[in-house]
Write an enzyme that holds these catalytic residues in place. Structure first.
Site, PDB file in Angstrom:
ATOM      1  N   LYS A 102       0.826  -1.211   0.000  1.00  0.00           N
ATOM      2  CA  LYS A 102       0.000   0.000   0.000  1.00  0.00           C
ATOM      3  C   LYS A 102       0.857   1.256   0.000  1.00  0.00           C
ATOM      4  O   LYS A 102       1.744   1.402   0.845  1.00  0.00           O
ATOM      5  CB  LYS A 102      -0.901  -0.015   1.246  1.00  0.00           C
ATOM      6  CG  LYS A 102      -1.781   1.206   1.433  1.00  0.00           C
ATOM      7  CD  LYS A 102      -2.940   1.252   0.449  1.00  0.00           C
ATOM      8  CE  LYS A 102      -3.695   2.582   0.513  1.00  0.00           C
ATOM      9  NZ  LYS A 102      -4.667   2.631   1.574  1.00  0.00           N
ATOM     10  N   ASP A 250     -13.316   0.702   2.884  1.00  0.00           N
ATOM     11  CA  ASP A 250     -12.525   1.700   3.612  1.00  0.00           C
ATOM     12  C   ASP A 250     -13.134   1.967   4.987  1.00  0.00           C
ATOM     13  O   ASP A 250     -13.027   3.076   5.523  1.00  0.00           O
ATOM     14  CB  ASP A 250     -12.384   3.005   2.816  1.00  0.00           C
ATOM     15  CG  ASP A 250     -11.296   3.911   3.392  1.00  0.00           C
ATOM     16  OD1 ASP A 250     -10.440   3.407   4.141  1.00  0.00           O
ATOM     17  OD2 ASP A 250     -11.321   5.108   3.089  1.00  0.00           O
TER      18      ASP A 250
END
Ligand code: NCD
Ligand code: ZN
Length: 349
Positions: A102, A250
């Site tokens: 990420k 998320d």
């Protein structure tokens, strides 16, 4: 299977999830495991999950927190720091439980301080990821203080993503939690292993919901909610059947006191009602028949994992969500707390 009142889909994948760590895990893992069979777990802990050994130890803690009656597969990620080594990439590629790396631009969001200052500083690592086919998950916002917060995603595409794609066209990428028409247009123009995740809150809400009639911190997340026309572009993309768009909540838990503060943390805790929210978004476009592809198949295809053989069922019914949930020594306010929802996830029998 779809009837007027119920829809069953393979147990979905949450392709972008924050579970936190320590005592938070007993709440967050149970909430997600009830909804999802797998989740791509974000590595923005304090300190961040940079090495493979740290990701595997974190995975063990997640599995230890999972209620015994639920199966849940955490798909682990590494946090890209300027100290990430090429050998970390090679180790990740040899490790079946690690799926991606990420990229947080330093300063872009919660716990991104250890992220990347300038992409040039991690280019050798990205080159190895491109060679090995390890996906890069991107928080796509610039941190330049001169750029307005509502423009930071579109400017990131111009300044960082387009040059990166030119340099490394083979690098698999997921542009995470996209929020703008510009991002939708960009993703639709890409070939190869390139995808984007979409949150439920960006499909259902725009910035008016956060700011008109009072400032509602539980709608505050990053990237920030945009104007309505962007939401409509996201909804069209999500319901289009295009495999480059898939579900990523998320869901980002912050305790009530951290959200209801003079300097509120960014993040919406959607996990407890995630599928209910996505069903509402898809039903609003008469596209419930496309929910299974978006929620359960597209991410499985991108990450090369099998589509779940178990199913979950949602039924059309009005119910009122809890006002707050226990969290650590206090509470957390789930997204849409205390409000009526139109879909309900049935408990597995
Ligand atoms: C996330 C968090 O709290 O970890 N917050 C958010 O607003 N989405 C970080 C992130 O994904 O940006
Ligand atoms: Zn996130």
């Amino acid at each position: 299977m779809t009837s007027s009142l119920r829809i069953s889909i393979p147990r979905p994948i949450d392709a972008h999830l924050h579970l936190r760590d320590g005592r938070s895990l007993s709440s967050t893992v149970a909430a997600s495991a009830r909804q999802f069979g797998r989740a791509v777990v974000m590595p923005n802990l304090l300190p961040p999950v940079v090495r493979c050994s740290e990701a595997l130890a974190y995975r063990d803690r997640i599995l230890a927190a999972c209620p015994p009656d639920l199966s849940f597969q955490p798909m682990m990620t590494l946090y890209l720091s300027e100290n990430t080594r090429i050998e970390d990439i090679d180790q990740a590629c040899a490790e079946p439980d690690i799926y991606a790396v990420k990229l947080y631009p330093a300063g872009a969001t919660t716990h991104s301080e250890a992220g990347v200052g300038h992409i040039d500083r991690v280019m050798p690592v990205l080159e190895r990821m491109a060679e090995r086919g390890l996906p890069l998950l991107i928080h796509g916002e610039v941190t330049d203080p001169d750029i307005d917060i509502f423009d930071r995603e579109a400017v990131f595409i111009e300044r960082t993503l387009i040059p990166l794609r030119r340099r490394l066209p083979e690098l698999p990428i997921v542009l995470e939690h996209i929020t703008t028409r510009e991002a939708v247009d960009y993703v639709q123009a890409q070939n190869g292993r390139f995808a984007a995740t979409l949150t439920a809150h960006h499909l259902l809400h725009d910035r008016n919901d956060m700011l008109v009639g009072g400032m509602r911190p539980h709608f505050f997340c990053l990237p920030i909610l945009k104007r309505r026309e962007h939401r409509q572009a996201l909804l069209a993309a999500a319901t289009s059947g295009d495999p480059r768009f898939f579900l990523g909540t998320d869901s980002a838990p912050h305790a009530q006191h951290a959200k209801e503060s003079a300097c509120a943390c960014a993040g919406c805790y959607t996990a407890p009602v995630a599928l209910e929210l996505y069903a509402e978004a898809f039903a609003s476009c008469a596209a419930l028949d496309r929910l299974a592809d978006f929620a359960s198949r597209h991410a499985a295809h991108f990450y090369g994992v099998p589509v779940d053989t178990q199913e979950i069922t949602l039924s059309a019914q009005t119910w009122t969500q809890a006002e707050r949930l226990p969290y650590l020594d206090g509470h957390i306010i789930p997204f849409r707390a205390g409000s009526e929802l139109q879909w309900r996830l049935e408990d597995a029998v």
